[in-house]
Design a protein around this motif. Structure first.
Motif, PDB file in Angstrom:
ATOM      1  N   ALA A   1       8.295  53.451  27.693  1.00 54.40           N
ATOM      2  CA  ALA A   1       7.901  51.777  28.499  1.00 54.40           C
ATOM      3  C   ALA A   1       9.268  51.630  29.583  1.00 54.40           C
ATOM      4  O   ALA A   1       9.975  52.120  28.809  1.00 54.40           O
ATOM      5  CB  ALA A   1       8.528  51.023  27.135  1.00 54.40           C
ATOM      6  N   LEU A   2       8.785  51.927  30.597  1.00 55.09           N
ATOM      7  CA  LEU A   2       9.483  51.874  31.076  1.00 55.09           C
ATOM      8  C   LEU A   2       9.732  50.738  32.293  1.00 55.09           C
ATOM      9  O   LEU A   2       8.742  49.644  32.689  1.00 55.09           O
ATOM     10  CB  LEU A   2       8.996  52.512  32.626  1.00 55.09           C
ATOM     11  N   ASN A   3      11.202  50.329  32.540  1.00 54.55           N
ATOM     12  CA  ASN A   3      11.421  49.378  33.031  1.00 54.55           C
ATOM     13  C   ASN A   3      12.037  49.386  34.272  1.00 54.55           C
ATOM     14  O   ASN A   3      11.105  49.529  35.913  1.00 54.55           O
ATOM     15  CB  ASN A   3      12.648  48.236  32.377  1.00 54.55           C
ATOM     16  N   GLY A   4      13.486  50.390  34.815  1.00 54.79           N
ATOM     17  CA  GLY A   4      13.597  50.265  36.070  1.00 54.79           C
ATOM     18  C   GLY A   4      14.551  51.736  36.090  1.00 54.79           C
ATOM     19  O   GLY A   4      14.188  52.591  35.642  1.00 54.79           O
ATOM     20  N   ILE A   5      14.654  51.958  37.424  1.00 51.83           N
ATOM     21  CA  ILE A   5      14.478  53.207  37.872  1.00 51.83           C
ATOM     22  C   ILE A   5      16.672  53.214  39.221  1.00 51.83           C
ATOM     23  O   ILE A   5      15.975  52.517  40.003  1.00 51.83           O
ATOM     24  CB  ILE A   5      13.643  54.124  38.753  1.00 51.83           C
ATOM     25  N   THR A   6      17.221  53.871  38.620  1.00 56.84           N
ATOM     26  CA  THR A   6      18.151  54.306  39.702  1.00 56.84           C
ATOM     27  C   THR A   6      18.652  55.107  39.956  1.00 56.84           C
ATOM     28  O   THR A   6      18.964  55.995  39.015  1.00 56.84           O
ATOM     29  CB  THR A   6      19.616  53.043  39.124  1.00 56.84           C
ATOM     30  N   MET A   7      18.798  55.096  41.050  1.00 53.89           N
ATOM     31  CA  MET A   7      19.900  57.383  42.175  1.00 53.89           C
ATOM     32  C   MET A   7      20.328  55.970  42.639  1.00 53.89           C
ATOM     33  O   MET A   7      19.957  55.550  43.771  1.00 53.89           O
ATOM     34  CB  MET A   7      18.185  57.750  42.138  1.00 53.89           C
ATOM     35  N   ASP A   8      22.033  57.257  42.018  1.00 56.67           N
ATOM     36  CA  ASP A   8      23.257  56.692  42.633  1.00 56.67           C
ATOM     37  C   ASP A   8      23.152  57.461  44.404  1.00 56.67           C
ATOM     38  O   ASP A   8      22.437  58.413  43.884  1.00 56.67           O
ATOM     39  CB  ASP A   8      24.125  56.764  42.150  1.00 56.67           C
ATOM     40  N   SER A   9      24.083  57.177  45.492  1.00 58.51           N
ATOM     41  CA  SER A   9      24.011  58.340  46.530  1.00 58.51           C
ATOM     42  C   SER A   9      24.856  59.536  45.711  1.00 58.51           C
ATOM     43  O   SER A   9      25.812  59.556  44.775  1.00 58.51           O
ATOM     44  CB  SER A   9      25.584  57.215  47.320  1.00 58.51           C
ATOM     45  N   GLY A  10      24.233  60.519  46.114  1.00 55.90           N
ATOM     46  CA  GLY A  10      24.713  62.186  45.844  1.00 55.90           C
ATOM     47  C   GLY A  10      23.986  62.091  44.712  1.00 55.90           C
ATOM     48  O   GLY A  10      23.707  63.545  44.833  1.00 55.90           O
ATOM     49  N   ALA A  11      23.075  61.532  44.021  1.00 48.94           N
ATOM     50  CA  ALA A  11      21.972  62.048  43.308  1.00 48.94           C
ATOM     51  C   ALA A  11      21.008  62.685  43.194  1.00 48.94           C
ATOM     52  O   ALA A  11      20.076  63.232  44.671  1.00 48.94           O
ATOM     53  CB  ALA A  11      21.170  60.767  42.114  1.00 48.94           C
ATOM     54  N   GLY A  12      20.983  64.223  42.405  1.00 46.40           N
ATOM     55  CA  GLY A  12      19.460  64.596  42.922  1.00 46.40           C
ATOM     56  C   GLY A  12      17.990  63.781  43.135  1.00 46.40           C
ATOM     57  O   GLY A  12      17.750  62.989  42.763  1.00 46.40           O
ATOM     58  N   ALA A  13      17.012  64.907  43.406  1.00 42.63           N
ATOM     59  CA  ALA A  13      15.877  64.655  43.376  1.00 42.63           C
ATOM     60  C   ALA A  13      14.980  63.918  42.473  1.00 42.63           C
ATOM     61  O   ALA A  13      15.950  64.281  41.200  1.00 42.63           O
ATOM     62  CB  ALA A  13      15.332  65.474  44.264  1.00 42.63           C
ATOM     63  N   PHE A  14      14.403  62.809  42.176  1.00 43.38           N
ATOM     64  CA  PHE A  14      13.784  62.701  41.112  1.00 43.38           C
ATOM     65  C   PHE A  14      12.449  62.629  40.709  1.00 43.38           C
ATOM     66  O   PHE A  14      11.793  62.214  42.126  1.00 43.38           O
ATOM     67  CB  PHE A  14      14.225  61.874  40.609  1.00 43.38           C
ATOM     68  N   SER A  15      11.470  63.338  40.060  1.00 47.09           N
ATOM     69  CA  SER A  15       9.954  62.725  39.730  1.00 47.09           C
ATOM     70  C   SER A  15       9.761  62.801  38.642  1.00 47.09           C
ATOM     71  O   SER A  15      10.242  62.927  37.867  1.00 47.09           O
ATOM     72  CB  SER A  15       9.608  64.207  40.667  1.00 47.09           C
TER      73      SER A  15
END
Length: 289
Positions: free
Chosen positions: A85-99
């Motif tokens: 059950a997904l709402n939001g996704i956040t990646m900060d500056s400097g974070a690695g890749a996400f998939s």
């Protein structure tokens, strides 16, 4: 509540509480699952079971901090996983890749929460923000459902790239609204594998208010959509695409590969045209371009 990944269990299973700080992110509590660099390195994670990750509204959010310099990949380890059950996704500056997902036939099931009670303004807005130089990727074996059975709004945001090789449309019927904000790029091939194919479509308009939406493959789901383009729409696909819905806005239309046809006679686009690499734009209606 923020639940921090520790990897202290098997280091792989996101349904295992010992891999978190003792508690799996719980969707009914609105928890955030955070990766902050512990353990170091790239993380190849799996999901299978129904449990806290799918315990109801308002859904979990996923967060990669700047300390999470390794990539984070979440896949299904079975033919069809239970829902996340997904709402939001956040990646900060400097974070690695996400998939989310991969290129196998194993379907990663997700349901958008909180539950929707209708179209906008009653539809939840899911902000997916990538502010990293590394891409966020959604693969074509992700299968999406609408919590509440009504439309949701997906807002692609941030300074970084989103590579979406999936329709992002719902398997349980309602159409989905899409908004592009932020300065980053959204690469979109609106096509899913058969096992993750939607029954719902795209709600109009597709609203481009920041950055660039780059269409990387033709899709029947786009054929009749209305577009509001106040930033940049780029067509970069080998096969031709006709957009028969009204096309409005003051942004830029760029064709860098293939042929894009705008065929509506009800459009009022007053922006710029940019043709590169032998890209072709065909205007089929009495449009203002």
């Amino acid at each position: 509540t923020i639940r921090v990944w520790s990897g202290a269990g098997d280091g792989v299973d996101i349904d295992n509480a010992t891999n978190w700080d003792g508690t799996v992110p719980t969707s009914s509590a609105g928890d955030t699952g955070e990766w902050n660099g512990t353990p170091a390195g790239n993380l190849f994670l799996t999901h299978n079971s129904s449990g806290p990750l799918n315990s109801g509204t308002p859904g979990i959010s996923l967060y990669l901090t700047a300390n999470q310099t390794g990539s984070v990949s979440v896949i299904s380890r079975v033919a069809a996983s239970a829902n996340i059950a997904l709402n939001g996704i956040t990646m900060d500056s400097g974070a690695g890749a996400f998939s989310l997902g991969d290129n196998t036939a194993n379907v990663l099931n997700l349901i958008l929460r909180p539950s929707s009670t209708g179209g906008p303004p009653n539809a939840p807005i899911h902000i997916w923000a990538n502010n990293s130089a590394n891409a966020a990727t959604i693969y074509p074996n992700t299968r999406w459902q609408s919590g509440g059975g009504n439309p949701h709004v997906v807002q692609i945001d941030g300074t970084g790239d989103w590579i979406v090789n999936d329709t992002l449309c719902m398997a349980n019927g309602p159409a989905t609204f899409f908004v592009k904000t932020g300065t980053g790029r959204w690469f979109w091939s609106a096509n899913s594998i058969a096992g993750a194919a939607p029954s719902g479509g795209i709600a109009s308009p597709i609203d481009i208010e920041g950055g660039t939406l780059i269409i990387t493959a033709s899709s029947t789901l786009l054929n009749t959509q209305r577009f509001t383009n106040n930033a940049t729409l780029q067509y970069d696909a080998a096969t031709a695409q006709t957009l028969s819905g009204p096309f409005n806005g003051t942004g830029t239309v760029r064709v860098s590969k293939g042929t894009l046809t705008l065929s509506s006679s009800q459009s009022d686009f007053t922006g710029n045209i940019d043709l590169t690499n032998n890209g072709v734009l065909v205007v089929g209606g009495a449009q203002n371009v």
